[in-house]
Motif scaffolding. Structure first.
Motif, short mmCIF file in Angstrom:
data_model
loop_
_atom_site.label_atom_id
_atom_site.label_comp_id
_atom_site.label_asym_id
_atom_site.label_seq_id
_atom_site.Cartn_x
_atom_site.Cartn_y
_atom_site.Cartn_z
N THR A 108 0.79 -1.23 0.00
CA THR A 108 0.00 0.00 0.00
C THR A 108 0.83 1.28 0.00
O THR A 108 0.38 2.31 -0.48
CB THR A 108 -0.95 0.05 1.21
OG1 THR A 108 -0.20 -0.34 2.36
CG2 THR A 108 -2.14 -0.86 1.03
N GLU A 109 2.03 1.21 0.57
CA GLU A 109 2.86 2.42 0.57
C GLU A 109 4.14 2.19 -0.20
O GLU A 109 5.19 2.74 0.13
CB GLU A 109 3.19 2.85 2.01
CG GLU A 109 2.04 3.50 2.71
CD GLU A 109 2.43 3.95 4.11
OE1 GLU A 109 3.58 4.36 4.30
OE2 GLU A 109 1.58 3.87 5.00
N VAL A 159 3.86 3.94 -5.37
CA VAL A 159 2.83 4.75 -4.75
C VAL A 159 3.38 6.10 -4.31
O VAL A 159 2.82 7.15 -4.62
CB VAL A 159 2.22 4.01 -3.55
CG1 VAL A 159 1.08 4.84 -2.96
CG2 VAL A 159 1.72 2.65 -3.95
N GLN A 160 4.51 6.08 -3.59
CA GLN A 160 5.01 7.33 -3.04
C GLN A 160 5.95 8.08 -3.96
O GLN A 160 6.25 9.24 -3.73
CB GLN A 160 5.74 7.05 -1.72
CG GLN A 160 4.89 6.34 -0.70
CD GLN A 160 5.58 6.31 0.63
OE1 GLN A 160 5.75 7.33 1.26
NE2 GLN A 160 6.00 5.14 1.06
N TYR A 201 0.00 0.44 -13.59
CA TYR A 201 -0.30 0.25 -12.17
C TYR A 201 -1.61 0.96 -11.80
O TYR A 201 -2.48 0.39 -11.15
CB TYR A 201 0.87 0.79 -11.34
CG TYR A 201 0.73 0.60 -9.86
CD1 TYR A 201 1.16 -0.58 -9.24
CD2 TYR A 201 0.19 1.61 -9.06
CE1 TYR A 201 1.04 -0.75 -7.89
CE2 TYR A 201 0.07 1.45 -7.70
CZ TYR A 201 0.50 0.27 -7.11
OH TYR A 201 0.37 0.10 -5.77
N ASN A 202 -1.75 2.21 -12.27
CA ASN A 202 -2.98 2.96 -12.01
C ASN A 202 -4.19 2.23 -12.57
O ASN A 202 -5.25 2.18 -11.94
CB ASN A 202 -2.91 4.34 -12.69
CG ASN A 202 -2.06 5.29 -11.88
OD1 ASN A 202 -1.72 5.00 -10.75
ND2 ASN A 202 -1.69 6.40 -12.48
N LYS A 235 -5.05 -0.84 -10.50
CA LYS A 235 -5.63 -0.42 -9.22
C LYS A 235 -7.08 0.02 -9.43
O LYS A 235 -7.97 -0.32 -8.66
CB LYS A 235 -4.82 0.73 -8.65
CG LYS A 235 -4.76 0.73 -7.13
CD LYS A 235 -3.75 1.72 -6.59
CE LYS A 235 -4.12 3.14 -6.89
NZ LYS A 235 -3.16 4.12 -6.36
#
Lengths: 204, 203, 195
Positions: B16-17, B22-23, B192-193, B196
C-alpha cells in the motif's frame, strides 16, 4: 526563555550532535580498519590480473617516469599516458604494458595495451573501463572488436569500415560507433609511440 | 500487539505504501541504476540494509534527540550506515560497487530513508521500525527489479546477463539509455494505475 | 585565456552533455516535485545553483586540507553531507536576516536542498575527477544551470499539459515521466560533444 537558558540549551544541542558524529566516526574508522586491506589487495589484484591478460605468464615492474625530463613528460602526456610496466617472462625482457586513456565518445577510455619487445607489434589490448553508449560504443568491450588488436597487427593502426579482410595495420570499426573505434585505435597507437620513447630512454 | 504492528509495517512497504509505485520516492537511483536486473537488486538491497539499521538506531535514540537537530542527526546516522555499506561492497562485491558507482554514497540523500526516519522511526518502537525499514527496503527493491527486468529484457535482450532471444534479436537500445528509464517508469505507473482502478471497480 | 576555454568547455559538459537531470539522473525528486509552475521551478533552480557552488567550494577545501592530509577519505560522505546540511541551514538564516525579499522567494526551497542528490552528487564528482578549485567552481555552476534549464523547460511543458486532454491512466506522474523521457531523448543528441 532567558538568555542564560538559551545558551545552555544550544550547548546541549551541540553536545548531542557532536556525540552522534563522534560515535559515527568511530564506527566508520573501525569498518575502514577491517575492510581497507582487502580493498587495497583487491585493487592491486585486478590491476595485475588485467596486465596478465594482456601478456600472459609475465612478471611486471612499474616504469618510473617521474625522473624523465620535461620534454619527454610532455610527449607522454600528449599520448594520453597513464602508466607503464615492463614485462619479463622467465627473467627475459618481454615488452611493455602501457595504460592509456584516450578520449572516447562518452568519457575517457581506460585501456591497457601490450606491446612486444620489437616495439612494432601487439600482444593484445584490454579495456579496463569506458562510458560509451550501451549497445554501440560499449561493444568495444566485446572480443569481436578488441580481439582485432592481436598478434597479426603491426605498426601504427588505422580504422576502416566493413573490410572483409583488414590488413595488418587496419582495424574494422564497430558499426555505428566510429568515434569509439577511432579512440581505442588511437589508444593503441599512443601506446606504440610511448614504447618508442621508453626504448630510446632504455638505450640511452 | 507488537508483532502485529511489525507485520503491518512490513506489509505496508511492499504494497500500500510502496515507495516506488505509490510514493514516488527515491527516484534518482530508480531511474539511474535499473539498466540491468542485477544492478537493480544490488541497489535495492544496499538501500534496504541502510533503511533497516538507520530506522532501528533512530528509533532507539529518538527520545534523546531534541527536535531542533533531528534532521541533522538523522542525516549523520544515515550517512554512517551508507559509508559502511559502501566499504563492505568495495571489499566483498567489487563488481556491484563499480556498476553502481556514485549512487552508493548518494543513498544518503535518498528521500525514502529520511522520510521513513521522520515519519515512522521517530515515532515508533525499535522492532516495528526495523520491520518498517525491511518492508520499505524490499518494496523499493521490488520496484527497482520490475523496472530493471523490463529494461534489461527489452533493451539488451538479456536477463541477469544471460541472452534469452538468441543472436537474431535486435534489442531496443533506447530502453537502457536515459530516456528509456523515464518512458518505462511512466508506462509502468500508468499500468499500475489502471490495475488499481479496475480492482477498485470490481470490489 | 586557458581559464576561459576551460570555463566554456565545462559549460558544454555540465549543461548539455552531462545534464544532471536528464542524462545523469541527479536531483529527480525536485525535478518531479517542484515543476508544476515555471516560477517555482526557476526559484528552485536559483536556490540550487547558489547552494551547489558554495557547497562545492567548501567540500573541495575540506577534501584537500582536512580529509587527504589526515588520511580519512572514508569519512567523505559523512563530512560532505554534514557540511551541506549545515550550509543550507546557515544560508537560510543568513538570507532571512539580510535579504528578506530573496528569502521570501527562495526560502521554502532551501530545506529541500539538503536531500537533493544533485548537491551531494556534484561535490563527489568534483573530488572523484580531481578538479582544481577553478574547475570545481565552473563545473558545479554549469551543472546547476543545466539543472535549472531542464527543470524550467519541464515546468513549461507541464503547464501546457494541465489543460490538454490526456488519457485517464496517464494523468499526473505517468505523463510527466513520459514527457521527461522525450526531453531526455533530445538531450541524448548532445552525447559525444566535447571541446
Amino acid at each position: 526563555m532567558s538568555k542564560k537558558r538559551n545558551k545552555s540549551y544550544i550547548f546541549k544541542l551541540a553536545a548531542i550532535l557532536f556525540a552522534i558524529c563522534f560515535i559515527s566516526t568511530l564506527l566508520l574508522t573501525l569498518c575502514n580498519y577491517i575492510t581497507k586491506d582487502r580493498i587495497l589487495q583487491l585493487k592491486n589484484q585486478t590491476a595485475t590480473q588485467a596486465m596478465q591478460e594482456v601478456i600472459p605468464n609475465a612478471e611486471f615492474t612499474d616504469v618510473n617516469t617521474e625522473d624523465f625530463d620535461q620534454e619527454t613528460k610532455e610527449m607522454l602526456e600528449k599520448n594520453n599516458f597513464v602508466e607503464a610496466s615492463k614485462a619479463e617472462i622467465d627473467g627475459k625482457f618481454a615488452g611493455y604494458t602501457i595504460t592509456v586513456s584516450p578520449q572516447g565518445f562518452g568519457d575517457k577510455i581506460n585501456m591497457i595495451v601490450g606491446i612486444k619487445p620489437d616495439g612494432q607489434s601487439y600482444y593484445a589490448i584490454k579495456i579496463v573501463s569506458l562510458a560509451e553508449t550501451p549497445g554501440l560504443g560499449a561493444k568495444a568491450q566485446e572480443k569481436d572488436f578488441y580481439g582485432q588488436f592481436s598478434d597479426g597487427k603491426k605498426g601504427l593502426l588505422k580504422v576502416v569500415k566493413n573490410s572483409s579482410g583488414p590488413s595488418e595495420n587496419e582495424i574494422n570499426a564497430i558499426s555505428g560507433a566510429t568515434i569509439t573505434s577511432e579512440a581505442v585505435t588511437l589508444g593503441a597507437n599512443n601506446a606504440m609511440e610511448i614504447v618508442k620513447i621508453l626504448l630510446e630512454k632504455e638505450a640511452a | 500487539m507488537n508483532s502485529n504492528t511489525s507485520l503491518k509495517a512490513f506489509k505496508n512497504g511492499l504494497t500500500t505504501e510502496n515507495p516506488t509505485f505509490v510514493q514516488l520516492l527515491g527516484m534518482c537511483p530508480t531511474l539511474a541504476v535499473t539498466t540491468s536486473l542485477i544492478n537493480a537488486i544490488g541497489m535495492g538491497l544496499s538501500a534496504t540494509f541502510v533503511l533497516i539499521f538507520s530506522n532501528l538506531v533512530i528509533s532507539l535514540v529518538r527520545k534523546c534527540i531534541p527536535s531542533k537537530i533531528r534532521i541533522a542527526s538523522y542525516i549523520v546516522i544515515i550517512a554512517a550506515f551508507v559509508s559502511i555499506i559502501e566499504m563492505l561492497l568495495k571489499a566483498y562485491l567489487p563488481s556491484i560497487s563499480n556498476a553502481l558507482g556514485l549512487f552508493i554514497p548518494l543513498i544518503t540523500v535518498n528521500c525514502i530513508i529520511l522520510a521513513r526516519a521522520e515519519s515512522f522511526a521517530s515515532k515508533n518502537k525499535p522492532i516495528p521500525s526495523a520491520f518498517d525499514g525491511l518492508g520499505m527496503g524490499l518494496g523499493f527493491t521490488l520496484g527497482l527489479s520490475v523496472l530493471g527486468t523490463i529494461r534489461e529484457i527489452l533493451g539488451a535482450g538479456t536477463i541477469l546477463g544471460i541472452s534469452i532471444f538468441g543472436s537474431g534479436f535486435q534489442p531496443a537500445l533506447m530502453l537502457i539509455l536515459p530516456p528509456g528509464a523515464f518512458l518505462c517508469l511512466g508506462i509502468i505507473l500508468a499500468v499500475y494505475n489502471m490495475i488499481k482502478d479496475k480492482k477498485g471497480a470490481t470490489k | 585565456m586557458d581559464y576561459l576555454k576551460e570555463f566554456l568547455s565545462l559549460a558544454v559538459l555540465g549543461v548539455l552533455v552531462e545534464n544532471f537531470v536528464l542524462v545523469k539522473f541527479y536531483g529527480i525528486c525536485p525535478f518531479l516535485g517542484v515543476s508544476k509552475k515555471t516560477n517555482t521551478a526557476l526559484g528552485m533552480g536559483m536556490a540550487v545553483t547558489f547552494v551547489m557552488v558554495l557547497a562545492s567550494i567548501l567540500t573541495w577545501i575540506v577534501q584537500k586540507y582536512v580529509l587527504i592530509p589526515l588520511n580519512v577519505e572514508y569519512l567523505q560522505t559523512l563530512s560532505f553531507i554534514l557540511l551541506i546540511a549545515a550550509l543550507v541551514q546557515f544560508v537560510e538564516m543568513f538570507v532571512a536576516k539580510t535579504v528578506p525579499s530573496l528569502y521570501n522567494a527562495l526560502g521554502i526551497y532551501l530545506p529541500l536542498i539538503t536531500t537533493n542528490c544533485a548537491v551531494l552528487g556534484v561535490t563527489l564528482i568534483n573530488v572523484q575527477r580531481q578538479y582544481t578549485l577553478f574547475q570545481t567552481i565552473s563545473f558545479s555552476f554549469w551543472s546547476a544551470i543545466g539543472f535549472t534549464l531542464s527543470i524550467v523547460l519541464f515546468a513549461g511543458v507541464r503547464e501546457k499539459l494541465e489543460t490538454s486532454n490526456i488519457p485517464k491512466y496517464l494523468k499526473g506522474f505517468p505523463i510527466a515521466l513520459i514527457t521527461a523521457g522525450l526531453m531526455a531523448m533530445a538531450f541524448l543528441g548532445f552525447q559525444g560533444l566535447n571541446f
